[in-house]
Design an enzyme around this catalytic site. Sequence first.
Site, PDB file in Angstrom:
ATOM      1  N   ASP A  43       0.858  -1.188   0.000  1.00  0.00           N
ATOM      2  CA  ASP A  43       0.000   0.000   0.000  1.00  0.00           C
ATOM      3  C   ASP A  43       0.889   1.232   0.000  1.00  0.00           C
ATOM      4  OD1 ASP A  43      -1.809   2.196   0.741  1.00  0.00           O
ATOM      5  OD2 ASP A  43      -3.249   0.593   1.153  1.00  0.00           O
ATOM      6  N   LEU A  52      -9.913   7.027  10.132  1.00  0.00           N
ATOM      7  CA  LEU A  52     -10.009   6.421  11.461  1.00  0.00           C
ATOM      8  C   LEU A  52     -11.406   5.940  11.829  1.00  0.00           C
ATOM      9  CD1 LEU A  52      -7.699   8.882  13.445  1.00  0.00           C
ATOM     10  CD2 LEU A  52      -7.085   6.781  12.245  1.00  0.00           C
ATOM     11  N   LEU A 114      -9.309   1.930 -10.815  1.00  0.00           N
ATOM     12  CA  LEU A 114      -9.374   1.017 -11.950  1.00  0.00           C
ATOM     13  C   LEU A 114      -7.999   0.739 -12.529  1.00  0.00           C
ATOM     14  CD1 LEU A 114     -11.063  -0.543 -14.037  1.00  0.00           C
ATOM     15  CD2 LEU A 114     -11.337   1.602 -15.294  1.00  0.00           C
ATOM     16  N   ARG A 117      -6.087  -1.789 -10.533  1.00  0.00           N
ATOM     17  CA  ARG A 117      -6.741  -3.095 -10.646  1.00  0.00           C
ATOM     18  C   ARG A 117      -6.373  -3.780 -11.960  1.00  0.00           C
ATOM     19  NH1 ARG A 117     -11.591  -0.808  -7.673  1.00  0.00           N
ATOM     20  NH2 ARG A 117     -12.035  -2.309  -6.029  1.00  0.00           N
ATOM     21  N   CYS A 153     -11.268 -12.888 -16.749  1.00  0.00           N
ATOM     22  CA  CYS A 153     -10.323 -12.022 -16.048  1.00  0.00           C
ATOM     23  C   CYS A 153     -11.041 -10.736 -15.639  1.00  0.00           C
ATOM     24  CB  CYS A 153      -9.093 -11.726 -16.906  1.00  0.00           C
ATOM     25  SG  CYS A 153      -9.306 -10.433 -18.156  1.00  0.00           S
ATOM     26  N   CYS A 168     -16.607  23.717 -23.107  1.00  0.00           N
ATOM     27  CA  CYS A 168     -17.638  24.730 -23.355  1.00  0.00           C
ATOM     28  C   CYS A 168     -18.813  24.567 -22.389  1.00  0.00           C
ATOM     29  CB  CYS A 168     -18.110  24.675 -24.800  1.00  0.00           C
ATOM     30  SG  CYS A 168     -18.785  23.081 -25.301  1.00  0.00           S
TER      31      CYS A 168
END
Length: 645
Positions: A43, A52, A114, A117, A153, A168
């Site tokens: 991580d 928390l 994404l 992943r 997958c 715009c």
Amino acid sequence: MASLQRSPAVKGSKVLMVGAGGIGCELLKTLALSGFEDIHIIDMDTIEVSNLNRQFLFRQSHVGQSKAKVARDAVLKFRPHISISSYHANVKDPDFNIDFYKQFNVVLNGLDNLDARRHVNRLCLAADVPLVESGTTGFLGQVTVHVKGKTECYECQPKPTPKTYPVCTITSTPSKFVHCIVWAKDLLFAKLFGDKNQDNDLNVRSSDAASSSHQAEDVFERQNDEGTEEYAKRIYDHVFGYNIEIALSNEETWKNRNKPKPLYSRDVFPEEPSQQNGNIDKNCATEDPLSVSAMTSLGLKNPQDIWSLLENSRIFVEAIKLFFGKREKEIGNLSFDKDDQLAVEFVTAAANIRAASFGIPLHSLFEAKGIAGNIVHAVATTNAVIAGLIVIEAIKVLQGDANNYRMTYCLEHPSRKLLLMPVEPFEPNKSCYVCSETPLSLEVNTHRTKLRDVVEKVVKAKLGMNFPVIILGQALLYEVGDDLDKHMTTIYAANLEKVLSELPSPITGGTVLKVEDLQQEFSCNINIKHREEFDEEKEPDGMLLLGWTQTPRVEKDDNKAVGNGGSSTSNASPAMLEDGDIEIVPAGKKRKLGEISKAASNPELSDVADGTKNDQKREVLDDDDGVVVMLDGENLDINKKKKLL
């Protein structure tokens, strides 16, 4: 639990966890208590105060520290005999290559985006390691199993993609509150408090800018002898008054739209100045610049109140005064942060004033923060349930129990008396360009489009490649890597700026590109088709990739905040995420993948097998960040029609 802890498949396994957030904390605890003895965690994030409330392995004293390391240390306190290795790093770092993945028996994902992943999916395919995916959003959640050659997958089915808004729309014709938020956050806030030299569409929205150059020139620069309140009102008049009048001068734009109303400070603020000035001294007690508050100065307390136009205008002026009075050294380097109270107040006020001008309903600070900061509901119980399901599927994988693999969806409301819906995984999709190597097609104007556009907008953004190599026949057109010599780096950099048809080996209609990512050990072929014109609204990239599918978008109220909980980084652009329907099919009735796909693409066919309508609603989550990013793996991907077992 005792039988699990004695299981050789569990005890002798080596498990990789990716993500140590909301799902990750629950997952690490459950793995440790289920008898797993060799766990590795990746991580890249550090602990924030907002984590928390649900990431229970962390405490206030841990704020700012590595999630992976703190989670490891916390679990080792009650399971000191097991081995847990932590990596405070990005899962896409080169160190985490195929050889790294091959050492594991199963990979468990608790990611929040994404791109990561897809990266893990491809490495698991290349290393032939089973992957268990997961995600939660509020009370919704899912666990899916991906085994090479046996199940689809992660990329076999369409995934949510960013919803973009044309410039715009944001600058001239907003119709939803999210448009106003994007304008306030990414244009106005950035122009006032970020890099003033960046390109910006706020100065003049007119085809004849030269005639108004005296108005536009250095309009956002504060003059030496100009007070902060005077400066704030001048900005107010320019962006909410003058720019609106310029936009109204283009009558063609408003033939089929409601015209906005220019707003000037003289018309909004009362003549008596006694109530319009805030009390900056009320902020003196705080030492944290992120806690400085215009609401405090003006005596506004409830963030769930919807401010009037006058209150929004006062907040707007007061916020500018506080930025210059309390945080002047930061001006020029600021970017929006959802944890910056003053920034959130400014963006809320600016968005509401613009909304008032365009006849769009106003929103509270609480709601605006949810949209601007990409805040998503995070429910600790859902994370715990999903973590338990991940471990159940991981044990099946380790025991080789393929017949009992299940993808399980957690619902907010019972459907046929079920809150947990198990479905059988599908076989690999033969049309998947990732695991079935099906060629893609790219429609592009080869005489106008540069190689850089293809690399950035297609190869990286859509195909998710991090270190792409582009080959045409025997010619290597582009490559990235630390081991390239300067000569080749120069050549590839020059190729990026060339139009496709003018490359050393020209890319024209009918040619076939081979695109590879050596880190992911992933490659695909792209058939090039020349096309002259593209619709700027529907195809803003100026090219169209076919064979790469995305979830159809469902329009819903863009003006609602997503919730209150986890948040993403906040320096991107707007988007939408969709959670697809789950189709309930009575036991014993099976449907082929082709039938499922057909039903998914045709609303008339997406009923349950017995002919009754599926009343599961498609959930649409809005934010303004280019993608709806859900922390702690908290983004849901229920986008496939499945059969209930």
